[in-house]
Write a protein that holds these residues in place. Sequence first.
Motif, PDB file in Angstrom:
ATOM      1  N   PHE A 160      38.493  50.398  39.273  1.00 20.38           N
ATOM      2  CA  PHE A 160      38.762  49.100  38.663  1.00 20.38           C
ATOM      3  C   PHE A 160      39.236  48.099  39.716  1.00 20.38           C
ATOM      4  CE2 PHE A 160      40.787  46.010  35.937  1.00 20.38           C
ATOM      5  CZ  PHE A 160      40.006  46.022  34.796  1.00 20.38           C
ATOM      6  N   ARG A 161      40.075  48.565  40.642  1.00 13.85           N
ATOM      7  CA  ARG A 161      40.640  47.670  41.658  1.00 13.85           C
ATOM      8  C   ARG A 161      39.626  47.304  42.735  1.00 13.85           C
ATOM      9  NH1 ARG A 161      42.975  49.006  46.448  1.00 13.85           N
ATOM     10  NH2 ARG A 161      42.942  51.208  45.833  1.00 13.85           N
ATOM     11  N   THR A 162      38.790  48.262  43.148  1.00 10.04           N
ATOM     12  CA  THR A 162      37.893  48.026  44.284  1.00 10.04           C
ATOM     13  C   THR A 162      36.493  47.581  43.874  1.00 10.04           C
ATOM     14  OG1 THR A 162      37.300  50.382  44.301  1.00 10.04           O
ATOM     15  CG2 THR A 162      39.136  49.695  45.692  1.00 10.04           C
ATOM     16  N   VAL A 163      36.118  47.733  42.606  1.00 12.12           N
ATOM     17  CA  VAL A 163      34.775  47.362  42.159  1.00 12.12           C
ATOM     18  C   VAL A 163      34.816  46.234  41.128  1.00 12.12           C
ATOM     19  CG1 VAL A 163      32.663  48.175  41.048  1.00 12.12           C
ATOM     20  CG2 VAL A 163      33.911  49.687  42.596  1.00 12.12           C
ATOM     21  N   THR A 164      35.569  46.429  40.046  1.00 19.48           N
ATOM     22  CA  THR A 164      35.557  45.456  38.951  1.00 19.48           C
ATOM     23  C   THR A 164      36.184  44.129  39.360  1.00 19.48           C
ATOM     24  OG1 THR A 164      35.723  47.294  37.382  1.00 19.48           O
ATOM     25  CG2 THR A 164      36.174  45.082  36.550  1.00 19.48           C
ATOM     26  N   LEU A 165      37.357  44.161  39.964  1.00 21.65           N
ATOM     27  CA  LEU A 165      38.030  42.913  40.330  1.00 21.65           C
ATOM     28  C   LEU A 165      37.251  42.116  41.375  1.00 21.65           C
ATOM     29  CD1 LEU A 165      41.832  43.800  40.306  1.00 21.65           C
ATOM     30  CD2 LEU A 165      40.334  43.084  38.448  1.00 21.65           C
ATOM     31  N   PRO A 166      36.698  42.748  42.429  1.00 23.11           N
ATOM     32  CA  PRO A 166      35.870  41.956  43.356  1.00 23.11           C
ATOM     33  C   PRO A 166      34.646  41.336  42.693  1.00 23.11           C
ATOM     34  CG  PRO A 166      36.579  43.969  44.424  1.00 23.11           C
ATOM     35  CD  PRO A 166      36.985  44.087  42.994  1.00 23.11           C
ATOM     36  N   MET A 167      34.056  42.012  41.706  1.00 24.18           N
ATOM     37  CA  MET A 167      32.921  41.421  40.994  1.00 24.18           C
ATOM     38  C   MET A 167      33.356  40.184  40.205  1.00 24.18           C
ATOM     39  SD  MET A 167      30.752  44.710  39.607  1.00 24.18           S
ATOM     40  CE  MET A 167      29.635  43.623  38.738  1.00 24.18           C
ATOM     41  N   LEU A 168      34.553  40.226  39.611  1.00 21.95           N
ATOM     42  CA  LEU A 168      35.062  39.057  38.898  1.00 21.95           C
ATOM     43  C   LEU A 168      35.292  37.892  39.857  1.00 21.95           C
ATOM     44  CD1 LEU A 168      37.641  40.647  36.422  1.00 21.95           C
ATOM     45  CD2 LEU A 168      35.390  39.723  35.893  1.00 21.95           C
ATOM     46  N   LYS A 169      35.819  38.204  41.042  1.00 26.99           N
ATOM     47  CA  LYS A 169      36.045  37.142  42.020  1.00 26.99           C
ATOM     48  C   LYS A 169      34.732  36.522  42.479  1.00 26.99           C
ATOM     49  CE  LYS A 169      40.341  39.084  43.902  1.00 26.99           C
ATOM     50  NZ  LYS A 169      41.020  39.608  45.117  1.00 26.99           N
ATOM     51  N   ARG A 170      33.739  37.366  42.715  1.00 25.72           N
ATOM     52  CA  ARG A 170      32.472  36.871  43.256  1.00 25.72           C
ATOM     53  C   ARG A 170      31.655  36.131  42.203  1.00 25.72           C
ATOM     54  NH1 ARG A 170      30.459  41.399  44.287  1.00 25.72           N
ATOM     55  NH2 ARG A 170      31.568  41.650  46.275  1.00 25.72           N
ATOM     56  N   GLN A 171      31.614  36.640  40.978  1.00 23.08           N
ATOM     57  CA  GLN A 171      30.725  36.070  39.962  1.00 23.08           C
ATOM     58  C   GLN A 171      31.357  34.916  39.187  1.00 23.08           C
ATOM     59  OE1 GLN A 171      27.617  36.852  39.834  1.00 23.08           O
ATOM     60  NE2 GLN A 171      27.688  38.647  41.170  1.00 23.08           N
ATOM     61  N   PHE A 172      32.685  34.967  38.977  1.00 27.44           N
ATOM     62  CA  PHE A 172      33.323  33.969  38.120  1.00 27.44           C
ATOM     63  C   PHE A 172      34.368  33.121  38.851  1.00 27.44           C
ATOM     64  CE2 PHE A 172      32.141  37.538  35.294  1.00 27.44           C
ATOM     65  CZ  PHE A 172      31.204  36.866  34.523  1.00 27.44           C
ATOM     66  N   GLY A 173      34.539  33.343  40.142  1.00 29.78           N
ATOM     67  CA  GLY A 173      35.443  32.504  40.907  1.00 29.78           C
ATOM     68  C   GLY A 173      36.911  32.707  40.601  1.00 29.78           C
ATOM     69  N   LEU A 174      37.286  33.903  40.149  1.00 32.84           N
ATOM     70  CA  LEU A 174      38.692  34.177  39.848  1.00 32.84           C
ATOM     71  C   LEU A 174      39.393  34.637  41.120  1.00 32.84           C
ATOM     72  CD1 LEU A 174      38.321  36.046  36.436  1.00 32.84           C
ATOM     73  CD2 LEU A 174      38.936  33.664  36.808  1.00 32.84           C
ATOM     74  N   GLU A 175      39.780  33.696  41.949  1.00 29.19           N
ATOM     75  CA  GLU A 175      40.391  34.036  43.222  1.00 29.19           C
ATOM     76  C   GLU A 175      41.909  34.108  43.122  1.00 29.19           C
ATOM     77  OE1 GLU A 175      39.038  34.927  45.945  1.00 29.19           O
ATOM     78  OE2 GLU A 175      36.918  34.521  45.547  1.00 29.19           O
TER      79      GLU A 175
END
Length: 256
Positions: A145-160
């Motif tokens: 969840f930390r290394t795959v899901t969260l980076p995908m949220l940052k990349r796709q939806f701009g949640l930085e």
Amino acid sequence: CNAALPPLRPAARAMPTQYVRFSGAADLRMRLVCATLSGRALRVDDIRAKDQNPGLRDYEASLLRLLDKLTNGMAVEINESGTALKYKPGVVVGGRRVSHDCGGGRAVGYFLEPVLLVSLFAKKPLDLTLTGITNDEADVSVDTFRTVTLPMLKRQFGLEEGLSLQIARRGAPPNAGGEIALKLPILKELKTIDWTDEGLVKRVRGVAFTLRLSPQTGNRLVDAARGVLNKFLPDVYIFTDHHAGDGREGGKGAAR
């Protein structure tokens, strides 16, 4: 005063609740998520009605309690046998300093997935602390969840800003004892995702954790995993995460 009073009108009757009906315990989490986001009332019948232990499981009831903490105005009705559920969703509010004990029935990942889907559309950012099992063989691990899901949220939806997951303690079944802290901002813009080509695997990253075991056990896990993965690609890096006194039960494992 001789003014004539207007005639009394009978009180309007409350409209009966229109439920979206389902049967069985399959996909209960996704049904609750869809009902919450759409604002539609949900009714599920025959929940493991023919099972030797019929009705909702403890971890499913725990998920309902967690949704109650994240929303305002939620209402739930469960019959005595636990085989019928009526769910009226509330408004997703999120909030700070929300904590929940997930128990030992399912891992924290079982609860993180619906929390993520719901809380992205909350009124306030979420600051959530979950305790329970962090790694097991049934649910997605907190490392994935930390290394795959969260980076995908940052990349796709701009949640930085304000998006993080910290593992304070690890917990292994059956006695749990782990703890994670999730910070989740609200989603301001929902972008479309065009995923037509999954591509090829060019690198592997992972973690081998040990809990109340010798640190050498983690090193042996890394060597065994690299012995298999290096046959397919050279770029493989797996680091070790040793917890000496955290949790209530010893354990080991590896996650991507």
